[in-house]
Design a protein around this motif. Structure first.
Motif, PDB file in Angstrom:
ATOM      1  N   ARG A   5       0.831  -1.207   0.000  1.00  0.00           N
ATOM      2  CA  ARG A   5       0.000   0.000   0.000  1.00  0.00           C
ATOM      3  C   ARG A   5       0.863   1.253   0.000  1.00  0.00           C
ATOM      4  N   ASN A   6       0.497   2.188  -0.860  1.00  0.00           N
ATOM      5  CA  ASN A   6       1.218   3.455  -0.904  1.00  0.00           C
ATOM      6  C   ASN A   6       0.409   4.561  -0.243  1.00  0.00           C
ATOM      7  N   TYR A   7       1.131   5.551   0.250  1.00  0.00           N
ATOM      8  CA  TYR A   7       0.515   6.713   0.889  1.00  0.00           C
ATOM      9  C   TYR A   7       0.835   7.943   0.064  1.00  0.00           C
ATOM     10  N   TRP A   8      -0.101   8.892   0.057  1.00  0.00           N
ATOM     11  CA  TRP A   8       0.008  10.038  -0.845  1.00  0.00           C
ATOM     12  C   TRP A   8      -0.360  11.345  -0.166  1.00  0.00           C
ATOM     13  N   LEU A   9      -0.009  12.425  -0.870  1.00  0.00           N
ATOM     14  CA  LEU A   9      -0.464  13.748  -0.459  1.00  0.00           C
ATOM     15  C   LEU A   9      -0.884  14.492  -1.719  1.00  0.00           C
ATOM     16  N   VAL A  10      -2.053  15.114  -1.671  1.00  0.00           N
ATOM     17  CA  VAL A  10      -2.490  15.957  -2.780  1.00  0.00           C
ATOM     18  C   VAL A  10      -2.690  17.379  -2.285  1.00  0.00           C
ATOM     19  N   LYS A  11      -2.306  18.337  -3.134  1.00  0.00           N
ATOM     20  CA  LYS A  11      -2.451  19.744  -2.797  1.00  0.00           C
ATOM     21  C   LYS A  11      -3.665  20.322  -3.503  1.00  0.00           C
ATOM     22  N   SER A  12      -4.322  21.243  -2.800  1.00  0.00           N
ATOM     23  CA  SER A  12      -5.409  21.965  -3.435  1.00  0.00           C
ATOM     24  C   SER A  12      -5.472  23.362  -2.845  1.00  0.00           C
ATOM     25  N   GLU A  13      -5.781  24.323  -3.680  1.00  0.00           N
ATOM     26  CA  GLU A  13      -5.983  25.670  -3.164  1.00  0.00           C
ATOM     27  C   GLU A  13      -7.402  25.728  -2.631  1.00  0.00           C
ATOM     28  N   PRO A  14      -7.552  26.004  -1.330  1.00  0.00           N
ATOM     29  CA  PRO A  14      -8.887  25.951  -0.723  1.00  0.00           C
ATOM     30  C   PRO A  14      -9.886  26.886  -1.396  1.00  0.00           C
ATOM     31  N   GLU A  15      -9.393  27.957  -2.010  1.00  0.00           N
ATOM     32  CA  GLU A  15     -10.310  28.869  -2.707  1.00  0.00           C
ATOM     33  C   GLU A  15     -10.944  28.206  -3.909  1.00  0.00           C
TER      34      GLU A  15
END
Length: 156
Positions: A5-15
Motif C-alpha cells: 500500500r502506498n501513501y500520498w499527499l495531494v495539494k489543493s488551493e482551498p479557494e
DNA sequence: GCCAACGTTGGC
DNA sequence: GCCAACGTTGGC
C-alpha cells in the motif's frame, strides 16, 4: 500477492477546492493536474484504497487538513477533451489521452490542521517531499511513518 | 503582491 | 540536444 500500500499527499488551493468541498461531495475526480510526474503517480502507482493526505496550498496557513483515499483506478481526465475547460489540452485525443487522474474520496477532516510550519520545524519531517524548498509537486508520495506521525499530531 | 524555484516550450 | 524565454506554483 497484494501490492504494498502506498501513501500520498495531494495539494489543493482551498479557494478553488477545499477539504470542506470534498466532505460535501463525498468523492471527486481529481481533475486539472498538468504535471507529468504527478500524472505518473496517479496513472501508474495509485491503487484503490490508498490513503491520501489533503493539503491546502497557496493560502494564509498552508496545512495538511484531512484525509481521503483513492476511490478509483486511473482513467483519462475528461477536462483535457473539453474545449471550454480551462484544462483543455489541444494535443490530447481520446485515442491517445495525455492526462490521467483518479477519484478521491473523503475520509476525515482533522480537528486541528497540521501546518507546513510545524512540519518544517519538526526535524522528523525534514526528508518529506512537502518540506523541501521549491517543492511544488501537487501529487506526491508520502512515507508511511510520516503519514502516521501527522495523523498522530492532530489527535495529540 | 512579490518573487524564487521549477517545468515546459520552441528556436537554433 | 541545448538553453533562453516564458508561464506557473506557492510560500511568504
Amino acid at each position: 500477492m497484494a501490492q504494498k500500500r502506498n501513501y500520498w499527499l495531494v495539494k489543493s488551493e482551498p479557494e478553488s477546492y477545499s477539504i470542506r468541498d470534498l466532505q460535501k461531495e463525498g468523492k471527486t475526480a481529481w481533475t486539472g493536474v498538468r504535471n507529468y510526474q504527478a500524472r505518473n503517480f496517479m496513472r501508474d502507482e495509485m491503487r484503490v484504497g490508498d490513503p491520501v493526505l489533503f493539503y491546502h496550498s497557496n493560502t494564509a496557513t498552508p496545512a495538511v487538513v484531512g484525509i481521503g483515499e483513492v476511490a478509483s483506478p486511473s482513467y483519462p481526465d475528461p477536462t483535457q477533451f473539453d474545449s471550454k475547460s480551462e484544462y483543455f489540452d489541444p494535443k490530447a485525443t481520446k485515442e491517445v489521452p495525455r492526462w490521467f487522474l483518479v477519484d478521491i474520496r473523503f475520509k476525515k477532516m482533522f480537528k486541528k490542521a497540521v501546518t507546513l510550519e510545524e512540519l518544517k520545524t519538526n526535524g522528523k519531517f525534514h526528508d518529506m517531499v512537502l518540506t523541501q524548498k521549491g517543492s511544488r509537486l501537487s501529487v506526491q508520495p508520502v512515507e508511511k511513518k510520516h503519514f502516521e506521525r501527522i495523523v498522530k499530531m492532530t489527535s495529540a
